[in-house]
Design an enzyme around this catalytic site. Structure first.
Site, PDB file in Angstrom:
ATOM      1  N   ASP A  85      35.113  35.474  39.792  1.00 19.70           N
ATOM      2  CA  ASP A  85      35.230  36.899  40.117  1.00 19.70           C
ATOM      3  C   ASP A  85      34.854  37.756  38.916  1.00 19.70           C
ATOM      4  O   ASP A  85      34.843  37.284  37.778  1.00 19.70           O
ATOM      5  CB  ASP A  85      36.668  37.236  40.553  1.00 19.70           C
ATOM      6  N   ASP A 146      31.277  38.322  32.179  1.00 19.08           N
ATOM      7  CA  ASP A 146      32.664  37.859  32.283  1.00 19.08           C
ATOM      8  C   ASP A 146      32.908  37.537  33.745  1.00 19.08           C
ATOM      9  O   ASP A 146      33.166  38.415  34.529  1.00 19.08           O
ATOM     10  CB  ASP A 146      33.601  38.967  31.795  1.00 19.08           C
ATOM     11  N   GLU A 180      40.641  35.623  38.671  1.00 16.55           N
ATOM     12  CA  GLU A 180      41.217  35.601  37.322  1.00 16.55           C
ATOM     13  C   GLU A 180      41.535  37.013  36.849  1.00 16.55           C
ATOM     14  O   GLU A 180      42.538  37.249  36.177  1.00 16.55           O
ATOM     15  CB  GLU A 180      40.244  34.923  36.338  1.00 16.55           C
ATOM     16  N   GLU A 181      40.660  37.950  37.206  1.00 21.05           N
ATOM     17  CA  GLU A 181      40.781  39.309  36.673  1.00 21.05           C
ATOM     18  C   GLU A 181      41.977  40.064  37.243  1.00 21.05           C
ATOM     19  O   GLU A 181      42.344  41.121  36.745  1.00 21.05           O
ATOM     20  CB  GLU A 181      39.504  40.105  36.967  1.00 21.05           C
ATOM     21  N   HIS A 385      34.048  44.313  31.176  1.00 16.24           N
ATOM     22  CA  HIS A 385      34.762  45.258  32.040  1.00 16.24           C
ATOM     23  C   HIS A 385      34.193  46.675  31.970  1.00 16.24           C
ATOM     24  O   HIS A 385      34.877  47.621  32.339  1.00 16.24           O
ATOM     25  CB  HIS A 385      36.281  45.299  31.739  1.00 16.24           C
TER      26      HIS A 385
HETATM   27 ZN   LIG Z   1      37.175  36.647  32.286  1.00 22.53          ZN
END
Ligand SMILES: [Zn+2]
Length: 419
Positions: A85, A146, A180-181, A385
């Site tokens: 994700d 990420d 995960e986020e 992010h």
């Molecule tokens: Zn990450």
């Protein structure tokens, strides 16, 4: 240019265009259906390159695979875990990744139509990558390096191991996980199916960095009951819950906040406050690397609550605390070879290993406490992010080399006894 340059670059570009942003976790299964697009892509790619035992657990949205040990090698299985994700902070749909070759150190025009420029002076980290090839966005979305930079490296490793059976390595187990986020903590990862006793997650910025420590973490909520009375006749009767919320917050150590702490310093962070005269609620989080320090912080919150109750009456303030995750270092220290081999593998590739306590939690922290010791190796992305996220292609190449070296060193270690 290493032999992995084209492979990691092609993969990162392809994965970036697949929207797999996570959302609010509720109940079992992935928080967003779009993460399945990545899961399906990765499971068919693994089959295509010849990974064994590819299994897509559809309800959990987790993809597993395994590369058998090379002929004649008897070694401890080793797993690599990455998340599919991307962060919900900035849009992750319609990502238009592109490659800036041989970055010259100047400002980067991301989007001519919208006039979006990445100013080099605002992003000092860029200086480290002069001369390298950067994968960027058009400045309107995140890139999703990420954690797709890590997936690109792991998948390229898998392909290479399968193409070169003469490389000595034990069984290599792979898992790609959702959410995960948003605090998913790889909850539905089936450790039996994964098939290893040890793993590394790949996540985080700065190539060559790794983490074997995370915060101890708790969320706390303070509920305050006030007494609402007409303001004209309130004297001696009213208890304004808003004032008590402010009083509580003023008891928290002024300098022990995220904006004043770094390294291994812990903190209290008030996430939100809602209040009226009748009722107030303060939501906060507590973080500390040290388990005694963490316990002391929770005890301090108790004492603040007691102090409000002794001043304004029993039951005025009620504190509830939920543990979120613990410092994986407490358990990882029992298996020093995990970080030792990782450090050696990073050094093998000409990088200075940098260990920084992770000022947050990782899926690996949760997995470590579930019985799968799991330090983290950086994925090598930068500015995660946000709209200025980027991935140096050379960092992903390095990661493939680090993983290869790690696999070789694990094979040299041979089979481990029961621990
Ligand atoms: Zn990450």
């Amino acid at each position: 240019m290493s032999q992995f340059h084209q492979a990691v670059q092609e993969r990162m570009l392809r994965y970036a265009m697949i929207d797999s942003q996570s959302g609010t976790v509720s109940g079992p299964g992935p928080s967003t259906a779009c993460q399945r697009n990545m899961a399906e892509e990765l499971s068919s790619e693994m089959k295509r390159i010849g990974v064994s035992e590819v299994f897509y657990d559809e309800p959990a949205c987790i993809v597993y695979g395994r590369i058998p040990a090379s002929p004649g090698v008897c070694a401890e299985p080793l797993a690599f875990i990455t998340h599919m994700d991307t962060a919900p902070d900035v849009s992750g749909s319609g990502v238009r990744p592109w490659v800036l070759e041989k970055y010259d150190g100047g400002d980067i025009l991301l989007n001519r139509e919208e006039g979006i420029v990445m100013i080099a002076a605002d992003h000092p980290v860029l200086k480290q990558y002069v001369g390298q090839d950067l994968i960027l966005t058009d400045g309107t979305t995140l890139l999703g390096g990420d954690d797709k930079a890590a997936i690109a490296a792991v998948m390229t490793l898998a392909e290479h191991l399968l193409l070169c059976p003469e490389l000595p390595h034990g069984p290599v187990c792979l898992a790609f996980t959702p959410d995960e986020e948003v605090g998913g903590l790889a909850r539905e990862l089936d450790l039996g199916r994964l098939g290893s006793r040890f793993a590394y997650t790949l996540d985080g910025d700065h190539v060559g960095w790794y983490q074997d420590q995370t915060f101890n973490a708790a969320a706390a909520t303070l509920e305050i009951r006030g007494v609402s009375v007409h303001t004209g006749t309130a004297k001696g009767l009213m208890v304004n819950a808003s004032d008590l919320a402010a009083e509580f917050m003023s008891m928290l150590p002024a300098m022990e906040k995220p904006q004043f702490t770094e390294g291994v310093e812990g903190f209290y962070h008030v996430c939100s406050v809602s209040s009226s005269c009748e009722h107030a609620r303060v939501d906060l989080i507590v973080r500390d690397f040290d388990s005694d320090g963490f316990a002391a912080r929770l005890a301090f919150l108790d004492s603040c609550t007691e102090s409000l109750n002794s001043r304004y009456g029993a039951g005025t303030a009620v504190l509830s605390v939920t543990e979120q995750y613990r410092n994986m270092g407490q358990l990882l220290s029992r298996y020093p070879f995990l970080t030792e081999l990782l450090r050696q593998a990073i050094s093998d590739c000409g990088l200075e290993p940098v260990c920084e306590p992770f000022r947050g939690g990782t899926d690996g922290a949760a997995l470590t406490f579930r019985g799968l010791p799991c330090p983290n190796l950086s994925a090598g992305y930068e500015n995660a992010h946000g709209r200025f996220e980027f991935v140096p292609v050379q960092s992903m190449e390095k990661n493939v080399e680090i993983l290869l070296s790690l696999c070789r060193r694990w094979a040299e270690m041979g089979a481990l006894p029961n621990l």
